[in-house]
Design a protein around this motif. Structure first.
Motif, PDB file in Angstrom:
ATOM      1  N   VAL A   1       0.873  -1.192   0.000  1.00  0.00           N
ATOM      2  CA  VAL A   1       0.000   0.000   0.000  1.00  0.00           C
ATOM      3  C   VAL A   1       0.904   1.233   0.000  1.00  0.00           C
ATOM      4  N   PRO A   2       0.998   1.914  -1.151  1.00  0.00           N
ATOM      5  CA  PRO A   2       1.905   3.058  -1.237  1.00  0.00           C
ATOM      6  C   PRO A   2       1.438   4.197  -0.339  1.00  0.00           C
ATOM      7  N   ASP A   3       2.376   5.033   0.088  1.00  0.00           N
ATOM      8  CA  ASP A   3       2.010   6.217   0.866  1.00  0.00           C
ATOM      9  C   ASP A   3       1.098   7.106   0.017  1.00  0.00           C
ATOM     10  N   PRO A   4       0.235   7.900   0.698  1.00  0.00           N
ATOM     11  CA  PRO A   4      -0.762   8.681  -0.075  1.00  0.00           C
ATOM     12  C   PRO A   4      -0.179   9.924  -0.743  1.00  0.00           C
ATOM     13  N   ILE A   5       0.684   9.719  -1.723  1.00  0.00           N
ATOM     14  CA  ILE A   5       1.192  10.852  -2.513  1.00  0.00           C
ATOM     15  C   ILE A   5       0.034  11.442  -3.318  1.00  0.00           C
ATOM     16  N   HIS A   6       0.244  12.668  -3.814  1.00  0.00           N
ATOM     17  CA  HIS A   6      -0.855  13.322  -4.518  1.00  0.00           C
ATOM     18  C   HIS A   6      -1.103  12.751  -5.906  1.00  0.00           C
ATOM     19  N   ALA A   7      -0.086  12.107  -6.487  1.00  0.00           N
ATOM     20  CA  ALA A   7      -0.297  11.484  -7.794  1.00  0.00           C
ATOM     21  C   ALA A   7      -0.988  10.137  -7.578  1.00  0.00           C
ATOM     22  N   GLY A   8      -2.284  10.190  -7.250  1.00  0.00           N
ATOM     23  CA  GLY A   8      -3.036   8.976  -6.903  1.00  0.00           C
ATOM     24  C   GLY A   8      -3.026   7.948  -8.024  1.00  0.00           C
ATOM     25  N   GLY A   9      -2.960   8.417  -9.270  1.00  0.00           N
ATOM     26  CA  GLY A   9      -2.991   7.506 -10.410  1.00  0.00           C
ATOM     27  C   GLY A   9      -1.704   6.717 -10.570  1.00  0.00           C
ATOM     28  N   LEU A  10      -0.665   7.082  -9.810  1.00  0.00           N
ATOM     29  CA  LEU A  10       0.607   6.350  -9.918  1.00  0.00           C
ATOM     30  C   LEU A  10       0.805   5.409  -8.735  1.00  0.00           C
ATOM     31  N   ARG A  11      -0.214   5.286  -7.876  1.00  0.00           N
ATOM     32  CA  ARG A  11      -0.078   4.448  -6.680  1.00  0.00           C
ATOM     33  C   ARG A  11      -0.497   3.004  -6.979  1.00  0.00           C
ATOM     34  N   TYR A  12       0.144   2.382  -7.934  1.00  0.00           N
ATOM     35  CA  TYR A  12      -0.215   1.005  -8.295  1.00  0.00           C
ATOM     36  C   TYR A  12       0.998   0.110  -8.084  1.00  0.00           C
ATOM     37  N   HIS A  13       0.772  -1.067  -7.502  1.00  0.00           N
ATOM     38  CA  HIS A  13       1.903  -1.909  -7.108  1.00  0.00           C
ATOM     39  C   HIS A  13       2.637  -2.533  -8.297  1.00  0.00           C
TER      40      HIS A  13
END
Ligand SMILES: Cc1ncc(COP(=O)(O)O)c(C=O)c1O
Length: 445
Positions: free
Chosen positions: A321-333
């Motif tokens: 679970v990536p940290d909640p950076i603002h680029a939500g669309g890049l938070r994929y494992h």
């Protein structure tokens, strides 16, 4: 004042030509002259001298086609006229003009159309940044399908207007993890305040689609057909670059699941494989979710609960679970299997950049080009700036082509945080990744 390094369109190059151009010499009929206020005779230059300096009076009356811009003045103008304090020539392909504001409708519209052709009435999906969910909601509104979206909790909280956009187009939106699904409930039990992730939201949407015969699942990235739909971006770029007469030396795009990157890069990789060109092709991922640069190439699930087929891809592990950076669309494992394969074959490279450098680049871009980027393409922008600065040092005049895949009009709270000094680089945890990688099913190597 910091100078812009962007020099992007032919329009911009005109402004760096050290000349201003005057229209009057080219007009077939000259405009009527100004008249003296009391004699009503045509005004002479000396009539204007109480009001204006001599040079401006000359320019007021000139019939010269071009006027030199003094160097000192030109260097001031460069601050927002995007001129060349890099020898690099930078082009970007802008996808923010679509109704949803990004490249995502390029695949949402075909996906919904194919579903409609088959008589499907309901589609479900996840959304990270909100861009994909709104694109699917928009496409469903065109073809009359029902749309239900699981929006990653961090993005649901950060971007209430994306939710409203989806609702305006008629979609139902749930924060993910939600208590509607088994997958969501399991995650909430373990961590009720989790920011969520794309992997979790995919599990929820897939679970609902699998349990309802009248419902299909749509994915906004990763899969081959999604990447295929997005190649319209690169195909257009090839034609446009040909029309301009330039060939890219470096092609740069941000990567979440990889669809905008593949969209711009794959047609150029084809040309590269055919021996026609040899550009460097560079993916840029967030330092907080670096699947290509820190992950492993292995079979893994596309979602957190393990409901999808296993795909061989670069992955940080399906329960990362990536940290909640603002680029939500890049938070994929994970990374699209096709991109992972191309990366493994050595046809492209990858780097990761932390979010403060990305927002610094976004501000420079916004003040140069006027466009406010979504947090995701700020990664491509920061990488483009790095490349342009290298060109400044080495004197190389490379041609850089960048994917500017969406606008950030609903991401202004992230800009507010940056401008107020509150945006920080979230610590990257090697241990967290190792723990998650330990759970990967390396069934086939
Ligand atoms: C504007 C924008 N760019 C990029 C991405 C990342 O997705 P992909 O890597 O599939 O292009 C997203 C995902 O939501 C997005 O909204």
């Amino acid at each position: 004042m910091a100078q812009s390094i962007f020099m992007i369109t032919p329009r911009v190059r005109l402004h760096s030509s050290l000349q201003g151009d005057e229209l009057r010499p080219d007009l077939p009929v000259k405009p009527p002259p100004p008249l003296h206020p009391t004699t009503f005779e045509p005004a002479k230059p000396e009539d204007l001298s109480p009001l204006f300096p001599d040079e401006l009076i000359k320019q007021e009356a000139t019939n010269d086609r071009f006027i030199d811009i003094p160097e000192e003045l030109n260097s001031e103008l460069r601050d927002w006229r995007n001129c060349s304090n890099t020898p690099a020539r930078i082009y970007y392909k802008y996808e923010g003009v679509s109704p949803a504001g990004s490249h995502k409708p390029n695949t949402a519209v075909p996906q919904v159309w194919y579903n409609a052709q088959q008589g499907v009435k309901n589609v479900v999906t996840e959304t990270g940044a909100g861009q994909w969910g709104s694109s699917l909601a928009f496409a469903c509104s065109i073809f009359g399908l029902n749309c239900e979206v699981w929006q990653v909790r961090a993005s649901y909280d950060q971007k209430p207007y994306r939710k409203l956009m989806m609702q305006t187009w008629g979609a139902k939106v749930h924060p993910s993890p939600s208590s509607i699904t088994e997958a969501g409930r399991r995650i909430l039990e373990k961590d009720p305040s989790t920011p969520g992730s794309l992997g979790i939201a995919i599990s929820e949407a897939v679970e609902v689609a699998a349990a309802n015969a009248d419902t299909k699942y749509c994915l906004g990235s990763v899969l081959n057909h999604v990447l295929l739909h997005q190649t319209v971006i690169g195909e257009e770029c090839i034609k446009q670059m040909e029309a301009i007469g330039d060939t890219p030396d470096v092609i740069i795009g941000c990567t979440g699941g990889g669809s905008n990157f593949a969209g711009i890069a794959f047609p150029f990789i084809r040309e590269k494989l055919n021996g026609k060109i040899n550009p460097v092709i560079r993916a840029v991922e967030p330092a907080a979710c670096p699947s290509l640069t820190k992950g492993v190439y292995a079979y893994d699930y596309g979602d957190t609960a393990g409901l999808t087929p296993l795909m061989k891809m670069y992955t940080l592990g399906h329960d990362f679970v990536p940290d909640p950076i603002h680029a939500g669309g890049l938070r994929y494992h994970g990374m699209a299997p096709l991109i992972s394969h191309v990366y493994e074959l050595g046809y492209m490279e990858a780097i990761s950049i932390p979010q403060t450098e990305c927002f610094e680049g976004a501000i420079q871009f916004a003040r140069s080009e006027g466009l406010i980027p979504a947090p995701e393409p700020t990664h491509a922008i920061a990488a483009t700036i790095r490349e342009a600065l290298r060109c400044r040092e080495t004197g190389e005049s490379k041609v850089i082509l960048m994917a500017m895949c969406g606008h950030g009009h609903f991401d202004l709270p992230a800009y507010e945080k940056y401008l107020q000094g509150g945006l920080v680089d979230l610590s990257f945890s090697e241990e967290k990744i190792q723990a998650s990688l330990a759970n990967i099913h390396r069934l086939v190597s």
